[in-house]
Scaffold this motif. Sequence first.
Motif, mmCIF file in Angstrom:
data_model
loop_
_atom_site.group_PDB
_atom_site.id
_atom_site.type_symbol
_atom_site.label_atom_id
_atom_site.label_comp_id
_atom_site.label_asym_id
_atom_site.label_seq_id
_atom_site.Cartn_x
_atom_site.Cartn_y
_atom_site.Cartn_z
ATOM 1 N N VAL A 1 -8.348 -4.095 -8.387
ATOM 2 C CA VAL A 1 -8.075 -3.105 -7.350
ATOM 3 C C VAL A 1 -6.569 -3.080 -7.108
ATOM 4 N N GLU A 2 -6.012 -1.888 -7.070
ATOM 5 C CA GLU A 2 -4.585 -1.716 -6.823
ATOM 6 C C GLU A 2 -4.388 -1.022 -5.479
ATOM 7 N N LEU A 3 -3.479 -1.538 -4.687
ATOM 8 C CA LEU A 3 -3.120 -0.928 -3.412
ATOM 9 C C LEU A 3 -1.722 -0.348 -3.554
ATOM 10 N N ARG A 4 -1.584 0.941 -3.233
ATOM 11 C CA ARG A 4 -0.275 1.581 -3.356
ATOM 12 C C ARG A 4 -0.042 2.504 -2.172
ATOM 13 N N PRO A 5 1.131 2.373 -1.511
ATOM 14 C CA PRO A 5 1.421 3.290 -0.415
ATOM 15 C C PRO A 5 1.653 4.703 -0.961
ATOM 16 N N THR A 6 1.285 5.690 -0.162
ATOM 17 C CA THR A 6 1.592 7.064 -0.529
ATOM 18 C C THR A 6 3.030 7.349 -0.123
ATOM 19 N N MET A 7 3.565 8.451 -0.586
ATOM 20 C CA MET A 7 4.935 8.819 -0.271
ATOM 21 C C MET A 7 4.962 10.115 0.510
#
Length: 129
Positions: A117-123
């Motif tokens: 699982v990858e967690l990435r903030p949106t921009m």
Amino acid sequence: MKYVILIHSNPQPWGHPTPEYLPHYQDMPRAERDRLNSEFEKMLGELHEKGELIGGEALAAPESSRLYRWADGKPLVTDGPYSEAKEHLAGFFLIDVDSHARAEEIAARFAGPGETVELRPTMWPGGDA
């Protein structure tokens, strides 16, 4: 703060829910798998009730994708997937939470046996996360 939780899974075999197709998960006793599935559904309900879960979708098999690249001054379309990788994007969830710590807490609950699982903030449109 919005984050996307990306679910990566092995494309062979491909299906949803992805854990059902992973050896780590298949080797577990049925009662344990049922418990994990129940906890996951409960978590999704709680996130929805709190307004933290914006949405999510499972994705079709990687080989069903079409890729669009720019080549020789025009779009070039090819069949996917785009890479020879062990894992491919299987689905995503979009969450909106008060802090990075809360996003980390939620993402950790998405990681099951044999999954990545990858967690990435949106921009924002201006580029800042």
